[in-house]
Design a protein around this motif. Structure first.
Motif, mmCIF file in Angstrom:
data_model
loop_
_atom_site.group_PDB
_atom_site.id
_atom_site.type_symbol
_atom_site.label_atom_id
_atom_site.label_comp_id
_atom_site.label_asym_id
_atom_site.label_seq_id
_atom_site.Cartn_x
_atom_site.Cartn_y
_atom_site.Cartn_z
ATOM 1 N N TYR A 161 0.854 -1.193 0.000
ATOM 2 C CA TYR A 161 0.000 0.000 0.000
ATOM 3 C C TYR A 161 0.893 1.247 0.000
ATOM 4 O O TYR A 161 2.025 1.218 0.485
ATOM 5 C CB TYR A 161 -0.909 0.016 1.228
ATOM 6 C CG TYR A 161 -1.841 -1.170 1.322
ATOM 7 C CD1 TYR A 161 -3.088 -1.156 0.702
ATOM 8 C CD2 TYR A 161 -1.473 -2.318 2.032
ATOM 9 C CE1 TYR A 161 -3.943 -2.250 0.781
ATOM 10 C CE2 TYR A 161 -2.317 -3.408 2.116
ATOM 11 C CZ TYR A 161 -3.551 -3.372 1.489
ATOM 12 O OH TYR A 161 -4.380 -4.452 1.574
ATOM 13 N N ALA A 203 0.859 5.499 0.899
ATOM 14 C CA ALA A 203 0.156 6.594 1.576
ATOM 15 C C ALA A 203 1.133 7.737 1.838
ATOM 16 O O ALA A 203 2.288 7.694 1.413
ATOM 17 C CB ALA A 203 -0.484 6.101 2.876
ATOM 18 N N VAL A 249 -7.771 13.095 4.817
ATOM 19 C CA VAL A 249 -7.950 11.686 4.475
ATOM 20 C C VAL A 249 -9.431 11.331 4.424
ATOM 21 O O VAL A 249 -9.878 10.590 3.537
ATOM 22 C CB VAL A 249 -7.218 10.786 5.489
ATOM 23 C CG1 VAL A 249 -7.497 9.312 5.205
ATOM 24 C CG2 VAL A 249 -5.715 11.050 5.458
ATOM 25 N N VAL A 260 -6.523 5.304 -1.467
ATOM 26 C CA VAL A 260 -5.777 6.228 -0.610
ATOM 27 C C VAL A 260 -6.273 6.153 0.829
ATOM 28 O O VAL A 260 -5.467 6.211 1.771
ATOM 29 C CB VAL A 260 -5.862 7.673 -1.160
ATOM 30 C CG1 VAL A 260 -7.281 8.207 -1.133
ATOM 31 C CG2 VAL A 260 -4.943 8.605 -0.388
ATOM 32 N N TYR A 261 -7.570 6.009 1.027
ATOM 33 C CA TYR A 261 -8.115 5.930 2.385
ATOM 34 C C TYR A 261 -7.730 4.604 3.045
ATOM 35 O O TYR A 261 -7.258 4.586 4.188
ATOM 36 C CB TYR A 261 -9.635 6.069 2.355
ATOM 37 C CG TYR A 261 -10.274 6.026 3.729
ATOM 38 C CD1 TYR A 261 -10.433 7.197 4.475
ATOM 39 C CD2 TYR A 261 -10.699 4.823 4.293
ATOM 40 C CE1 TYR A 261 -10.997 7.164 5.742
ATOM 41 C CE2 TYR A 261 -11.269 4.786 5.559
ATOM 42 C CZ TYR A 261 -11.418 5.954 6.271
ATOM 43 O OH TYR A 261 -11.966 5.909 7.529
ATOM 44 N N SER A 288 -5.258 2.593 2.316
ATOM 45 C CA SER A 288 -3.813 2.549 2.549
ATOM 46 C C SER A 288 -3.432 3.342 3.786
ATOM 47 O O SER A 288 -2.645 2.873 4.622
ATOM 48 C CB SER A 288 -3.073 3.092 1.329
ATOM 49 O OG SER A 288 -3.320 2.307 0.189
ATOM 50 N N ASP A 289 -3.988 4.540 3.912
ATOM 51 C CA ASP A 289 -3.647 5.381 5.056
ATOM 52 C C ASP A 289 -4.056 4.717 6.366
ATOM 53 O O ASP A 289 -3.283 4.705 7.336
ATOM 54 C CB ASP A 289 -4.326 6.749 4.924
ATOM 55 C CG ASP A 289 -3.943 7.684 6.058
ATOM 56 O OD1 ASP A 289 -2.936 8.393 5.916
ATOM 57 O OD2 ASP A 289 -4.650 7.691 7.089
ATOM 58 N N THR A 298 1.213 8.303 8.967
ATOM 59 C CA THR A 298 1.616 8.727 7.625
ATOM 60 C C THR A 298 1.827 10.236 7.500
ATOM 61 O O THR A 298 2.380 10.700 6.511
ATOM 62 C CB THR A 298 0.561 8.305 6.593
ATOM 63 O OG1 THR A 298 -0.686 8.926 6.906
ATOM 64 C CG2 THR A 298 0.371 6.798 6.593
#
Length: 776
Positions: A200, A202, A439, A448-449, A451-452, A462
């Motif tokens: 992932y 981020a 986020v 993106v969400y 992964s973060d 992150t």
């Protein structure tokens, strides 16, 4: 205005051709538009938060990193030869990507590139953690012992449970560079997926690069949807081709002119201004609805079948409230100029300008177009009494007429109900809080969400905040007293659930002290002697690279940087941390030759949201004052100005109260909603009060005057509210949750403004009978 409209009606083809020619010129400018997502540009030039952030970046060569995390939930976690080889391979490949800052191997941080501080008989040795990929169980076990024997690596490079490791890469500034690097790194990651590993990506560079992708997607998706919605609603409102095409052309031309001027002056498109075209299409149609509604009434009632006479009488009757509606809406957007934030001001200025363009074309293009088509039948609004438009208007007339009688007969009860509602809303308003998250703006099923959240759960986080200790003279940071107080500050920050970990020069010194004392845990502290600290730093420089300390201390040891990693990017967390740090600094550093400053991406975001909310309050107050003055001038009465702002003020109070009761928070996107709603919602009141004055002059019965008001101007206001509300609901199709919430709030504001305008406003007019409303 007689002369103005006379010229437009006399030369309709010339009016339309000039409009089209100028529009084509603006179309040619659209290719110059660019997108902007860097949060630093949200603040004006010279703002202390940005100036200090840039200063820190220069001193410590510090930038937010892109985090590439490798997860393996197998029995050995990431500690198997295949995954470790993958980490080493990815570290090397990421370092070779264009725009990745990798002057040294250690610039891309991972267990494959970082060094470890160990103790030897001669002193301190700095050696690679994983010079070669371990292949035997003994070699892997030795690597694990090195990693978990040094707390500086746990949470930063490898997870505590051994199921995840991270590669940290700094990207050069600039959205194009970040977008390019992100795309290339994603290709590397896609190639390495599998084999029991999940990878992932981020971090702040990923957020900004993804913002660009989503902004483009929003424009491509929402514009066709809002046009389709408006076309359907216009057809159901009027049931004729002219009732659809003419208002739609007005708003499309307004959008092109607005975006063309943005391109000409070099104004970028921010995430907030991506919704400018949608809002212009939704709001701009309202003027065409009022004009066409009046046009059909005039065509039905006017004794003349002369086209020019009908169009001229239509425009002479309708232009004052349309003009005032447009001006008050522009004021609502222009009030955003009180904000300190650049995107908010840009959104206010250019959307307000677009509204004025919509007004201009409504007063020129619409009458010119009506001169080129035949007059409608006198039966209803459409082609026949059985058309869709005629049926819709028949039931709308009936409903609004019944509402008008009911409001008049229960005017006292209506006023008391809204008074109770205002009190309840005030209670809800007290529960409203400020909070936002970049986020959280992304859908929860987006890469993106996900992964973060996964990386923040396993690793230290992150996104970061930087706490800078500034000494008054060189070598201040070598003071044991200062260093111990820095340790205390780090421990205080790490005690917060939302903080993943901290890193500073103190961690290096504590590590050196420990390994120089046989790795005993009790020596994992700051030495009491300045000489011992200086000796450790000297020993490190003999074996390691002095540049290893670039991100934690300056060359003169006058300034030190504490990096605080956050698992949660909500601004309420950043605010809480900033307040905690400030309180600690006041207590422990007030008598020291050093001071504490705070910066970093998370802190700047907190400053941005705080300024957005402060700007919201100023914008609402400015909107109320200016709209009141304009309405007072229009109706030549201070009392008249007051009555016109009652419905929209009540609507804003109600919406804020509902947000507080529902546990919602005020953030960047929705802070713009209420000043905008003030400018749009007051249109309904202006049209109704304007018509109420005329209705009172036409009939001696107050109840009949109220019914007449609602079945004529009230009907146009109803269609106006439906179209604008539906236009705002298109924002639900946005990729950003912030814009979705903004669409909900604006739509709710339009509904409550309409309901207040057709109930509370006529109830107060009929109950208190202000003199301005009965002036002939």
């Amino acid at each position: 205005m007689n002369t103005f409209f006379g010229l437009t009606i006399r030369f309709p083809r010339l009016t339309i051709l000039v409009t089209i020619a100028l529009t084509l010129l603006f179309v040619l400018q659209l290719s110059k538009l660019r997108l902007e997502t860097d949060v630093d540009v949200y603040l004006p030039d010279g703002h202390p938060a940005i100036e200090y952030e840039h200063l820190v970046e220069d001193i410590f060569n510090y930038q937010e990193s892109m985090a590439i995390a490798i997860f393996n939930e197998g029995p050995s976690g990431i500690f198997n030869p295949q995954t470790l080889a993958k980490i080493k391979r990815l570290s090397e490949e990421v370092a070779s990507v264009r725009y990745v800052i990798a002057q040294r191997e250690e610039d891309v941080k991972s267990i494959a590139t970082m060094d470890n501080i160990v103790g030897t008989a001669e002193g301190i040795e700095v050696e690679p953690l994983m010079e070669e990929v371990p292949t035997t169980p003994a070699e892997i076990q030795q690597l694990k012992e090195c990693l978990y024997g040094n707390e500086m690596f746990v949470g930063w490079l490898v997870s505590e449970d051994g199921t995840a490791a991270v590669i940290l890469a700094k990207i050069e500034d600039g959205q194009e560079k970040q977008s390019y690097a992100y795309r290339e790194i994603k290709k590397l990651v896609e190639r390495e997926q599998g084999g029991g590993d999940r990878i992932y990506i981020a971090g702040q560079p990923v957020l900004e690069a993804t913002f660009i992708e989503y902004m483009v997607s929003n424009l491509e998706v929402m514009l066709p949807i809002v046009c389709g919605v408006i076309i359907v609603l216009l057809y159901f409102s009027f049931g004729t081709l002219r009732g659809v095409v003419i208002p739609l052309m007005v708003v499309l031309v307004s959008v092109v002119w607005t975006m063309g001027i943005m391109a000409l002056v070099g104004e970028p498109i921010y995430d907030l201004t991506t919704i400018t075209p949608v809002i212009l299409i939704a709001i701009g149609c309202a003027y065409g609805i009022h004009i066409l509604n009046r046009y059909y009434e005039e065509a039905k009632s006017n004794g003349s079948r002369d086209r020019a006479t009908v169009v001229l009488q239509t425009m002479l009757t309708i232009w004052p409230p349309v003009l005032m509606s447009s001006l008050t809406t522009s004021v609502g957007f222009a009030s955003l100029c009180t904000s300190s934030l650049v995107p908010m001001r840009s959104f206010g200025v250019f959307t307000g300008l677009g509204i004025l363009f919509a007004l201009l074309f409504s007063l020129t293009f619409i009458p010119a177009s009506l001169m080129l088509v035949k007059l409608p039948n006198r039966v209803g609004t459409g082609r026949s009494a059985f058309s869709i438009g005629a049926i819709v208007q028949k039931y709308t007339d009936r409903s609004l007429g019944s509402l008008g009688r009911s409001v008049y007969r229960h005017r006292v009860g209506v006023c008391l109900f809204f008074a109770a509602l205002a009190i309840a809303s005030g209670i809800g308003l007290l529960r409203l809080r400020v909070n936002d998250s970049w986020v959280e703006m992304f859908p929860h099923d987006s890469d993106v969400y996900i992964s973060d959240r996964l990386i923040s759960k396993k690793m230290n986080g992150t996104l970061s905040m930087n706490v800078v200790v500034e000494g008054e003279e060189p070598d201040t940071i070598k003071s044991p007293r200062i260093l111990k107080k820095m340790v205390g500050l780090q421990e205080l920050a790490e005690a917060m659930d939302e903080v993943g970990g901290t890193l500073s020069i103190t961690d290096y010194i504590k590590r050196m002290n420990k390994v120089m004392n046989e790795d005993k845990e009790e020596f994992n502290t700051i030495p009491d002697s300045r000489d011992a600290i200086a000796q450790y730093l000297l020993l490190y420089s003999l074996s390691g690279d002095p540049d290893d300390f670039d991100e934690v201390v300056d060359y003169e040891y006058k300034q030190a940087n504490i990096t605080v990693m956050l698992k949660d990017d909500h601004t309420a967390v950043a605010k809480k941390l900033a307040e905690t740090v400030a309180a600690y600094a006041d207590e422990h550093f007030s008598n020291e030759p050093a001071k504490i400053n705070i910066t970093g991406y998370s802190y700047v975001t907190h400053v941005v949201i705080d300024l957005a909310v402060r700007g919201m309050l100023g914008s609402i107050v400015l909107s109320i004052v200016v709209i009141y003055i304009m309405a007072a001038l229009l109706f030549r009465s201070f009392t008249g100005g007051l009555y016109n702002i009652i419905p929209i003020t009540m609507a804003v109070l109600l919406n804020l109260g509902l947000m507080g009761m529902a546990g919602m928070t005020i953030g960047f996107a929705n802070s713009a909603a209420f000043a905008v709603a003030m400018g749009i919602g007051v249109d309904y009141a202006i049209h109704l009060v304007f018509k109420f004055q005329r209705a009172v002059a036409e009939t001696s019965e107050l109840e009949e005057a109220n019914v007449l008001t609602l079945t004529t101007s009230g009907k146009a206001v109803f269609f106006n509210a439906v179209v604008v509300t539906a236009g705002f609901l298109v924002l639900l199709a946005s990729n950003f949750t912030g814009q979705q919430i903004l669409g909900q709030l604006l739509s709710l504001s339009m509904v409550t403004s309409f309901l207040g305008s057709v109930t509370l406003l006529p109830a107060t007019l009929c109950l208190f009978k202000p003199a301005f409303a009965f002036r002939k």
